[in-house]
Design a protein around this motif. Structure first.
Motif, short mmCIF file in Angstrom:
data_model
loop_
_atom_site.label_atom_id
_atom_site.label_comp_id
_atom_site.label_asym_id
_atom_site.label_seq_id
_atom_site.Cartn_x
_atom_site.Cartn_y
_atom_site.Cartn_z
N GLY A 168 44.85 27.66 -32.06
CA GLY A 168 46.10 28.50 -31.77
C GLY A 168 47.14 27.72 -31.34
O GLY A 168 48.20 27.98 -32.12
N ARG A 169 46.92 26.87 -30.40
CA ARG A 169 48.16 25.89 -29.99
C ARG A 169 48.93 25.19 -31.22
O ARG A 169 50.03 24.93 -31.26
CB ARG A 169 47.81 24.88 -28.99
N GLU A 228 49.30 38.29 -19.95
CA GLU A 228 48.30 37.27 -19.91
C GLU A 228 48.38 36.18 -20.88
O GLU A 228 47.68 35.16 -20.54
CB GLU A 228 46.73 37.86 -20.09
N LEU A 232 49.84 36.19 -34.58
CA LEU A 232 49.20 34.97 -34.46
C LEU A 232 47.83 35.31 -34.02
O LEU A 232 47.52 36.00 -33.19
CB LEU A 232 49.72 34.18 -33.21
N PHE A 259 49.87 30.65 -22.25
CA PHE A 259 49.76 30.16 -23.44
C PHE A 259 50.90 29.54 -24.02
O PHE A 259 51.21 28.44 -24.59
CB PHE A 259 48.93 31.10 -24.15
N ARG A 293 38.06 30.16 -31.73
CA ARG A 293 38.74 30.06 -30.25
C ARG A 293 38.25 29.14 -29.59
O ARG A 293 37.22 28.47 -29.55
CB ARG A 293 38.98 31.50 -29.78
N GLY A 294 39.59 28.47 -28.69
CA GLY A 294 39.12 27.69 -27.74
C GLY A 294 39.06 26.11 -28.32
O GLY A 294 38.46 25.16 -27.33
N LYS A 295 39.44 25.99 -29.50
CA LYS A 295 39.28 24.42 -29.84
C LYS A 295 40.70 24.00 -30.17
O LYS A 295 40.93 22.85 -31.03
CB LYS A 295 38.66 24.63 -31.32
N GLY A 296 41.85 24.68 -30.13
CA GLY A 296 42.94 23.98 -29.96
C GLY A 296 43.97 24.71 -31.44
O GLY A 296 44.82 24.12 -31.65
N VAL A 352 43.57 33.95 -34.14
CA VAL A 352 42.39 32.86 -34.54
C VAL A 352 40.97 33.64 -34.49
O VAL A 352 40.70 34.35 -33.46
CB VAL A 352 42.24 31.45 -33.55
C1 LIG Z 1 45.65 33.68 -28.31
C2 LIG Z 1 44.83 32.86 -29.58
C3 LIG Z 1 45.61 32.99 -30.85
C4 LIG Z 1 44.53 31.34 -28.96
O1 LIG Z 1 43.79 30.74 -29.90
P1 LIG Z 1 43.09 29.48 -29.58
O2 LIG Z 1 42.57 28.90 -30.91
O3 LIG Z 1 41.74 30.23 -28.85
O4 LIG Z 1 43.83 28.75 -28.83
P2 LIG Z 1 43.62 27.40 -28.08
O5 LIG Z 1 42.36 26.66 -28.41
O6 LIG Z 1 44.62 26.34 -28.91
O7 LIG Z 1 44.16 27.40 -26.97
C5 LIG Z 1 43.37 28.09 -25.90
C6 LIG Z 1 43.96 28.50 -24.73
O8 LIG Z 1 44.81 29.66 -24.63
C7 LIG Z 1 44.42 30.45 -23.81
N1 LIG Z 1 44.19 31.98 -24.10
C8 LIG Z 1 43.64 32.36 -25.28
N2 LIG Z 1 43.95 33.83 -25.28
C9 LIG Z 1 44.17 34.23 -23.77
C10 LIG Z 1 44.23 35.21 -23.41
N3 LIG Z 1 44.00 36.51 -24.05
N4 LIG Z 1 44.60 35.45 -22.08
C11 LIG Z 1 44.84 34.16 -21.38
N5 LIG Z 1 44.59 33.05 -21.91
C12 LIG Z 1 44.36 32.85 -23.10
C13 LIG Z 1 43.05 29.87 -23.01
O9 LIG Z 1 42.73 30.23 -21.84
C14 LIG Z 1 43.14 28.46 -23.49
O10 LIG Z 1 43.83 27.66 -22.37
P3 LIG Z 1 42.89 26.48 -21.63
O11 LIG Z 1 43.10 25.53 -23.03
O12 LIG Z 1 43.91 26.02 -20.65
O13 LIG Z 1 41.88 26.81 -21.35
C15 LIG Z 1 43.64 33.54 -29.83
O14 LIG Z 1 42.90 33.70 -28.53
C16 LIG Z 1 43.56 34.98 -30.32
O15 LIG Z 1 43.65 34.97 -31.52
N6 LIG Z 1 43.79 35.92 -29.57
C17 LIG Z 1 44.01 37.49 -30.24
C18 LIG Z 1 45.05 37.67 -30.70
C19 LIG Z 1 46.27 37.31 -29.75
O16 LIG Z 1 46.12 37.68 -28.57
N7 LIG Z 1 47.24 36.75 -30.43
C20 LIG Z 1 48.59 36.60 -29.66
C21 LIG Z 1 49.44 37.61 -30.09
S1 LIG Z 1 51.08 37.40 -29.17
#
Ligand SMILES: CC(C)(COP(=O)(O)OP(=O)(O)OC[C@H]1O[C@@H](n2cnc3c(N)ncnc32)[C@H](O)[C@@H]1OP(=O)(O)O)[C@@H](O)C(=O)NCCC(=O)NCCS
Length: 143
Positions: free
Chosen positions: A84-85, A108, A72, A112, A79-82, A74
């Protein structure tokens, strides 16, 4: 404008640039496309203007009991625009009905995933870092 799709039809490696951020030895966009092609389920977030993928999730399953979401991501500037969710929501909907739906993640990221009903559990893993860019010899295995 972001649109979501569960097909890789029409996708080229050029649409898959910038992923695997922070990986020392990342898969190329060509290998990324191969990964998506080899997955049982994919969900893509696509930039409606460029057609480029800005987020993706993949899953592999045995079709009966077990499913696993290995990837997974983004792109950082989206990022931070929903997105990932939304990718997780759509992937879990696709995997609905499986007994096991597993994701291995860093501690961490537990907050999420928790709202989706996932709970922390122990996992045992092997990571062959010298194969991080893809499995050796896979080109020969494909017809
Ligand atoms: C994890 C990931 C997919 C989230 O994508 P995104 O589009 O930013 O997610 P959303 O905008 O839907 O949600 C963001 C939420 O996730 C949380 N979050 C994302 N990455 C995080 C991290 N590394 N540690 C803690 N919280 C995290 C944010 O704090 C945020 O929470 P909030 O809305 O309460 O502030 C993105 O950060 C990413 O690509 N990370 C690198 C790859 C990764 O770690 N993938 C998961 C593998 S298990």
């Amino acid at each position: 404008m972001i649109r979501y799709t569960d097909t890789i039809e029409g996708l080229t490696p050029a649409n898959l640039v910038g992923f695997f951020v922070g990986w020392p030895n990342p898969p190329t966009p060509e290998t990324h496309l191969e990964i998506l092609r080899g997955s049982d389920e994919v969900v893509l977030a696509v930039d409606g203007e460029t057609g480029n993928v800005v987020g993706f999730s993949s899953a592999v399953t045995d079709g009966v009991l077990a499913s696993y979401i290995p990837l997974l991501e983004v792109l950082p500037r989206h990022r931070g625009k929903g997105i990932g969710r939304e990718l997780v929501r759509r992937m879990l909907a696709k995997l609905d009905g499986f007994y096991m739906i597993d994701i291995a993640c860093d501690r961490e990221l537990v907050p999420f995933y928790t709202p989706f009903g996932l709970r922390p559990a122990h996992a045992m893993v092997i990571r062959n870092y010298d194969r991080q860019s893809g499995r050796a010899g896979r080109e020969q295995e494909r017809p």
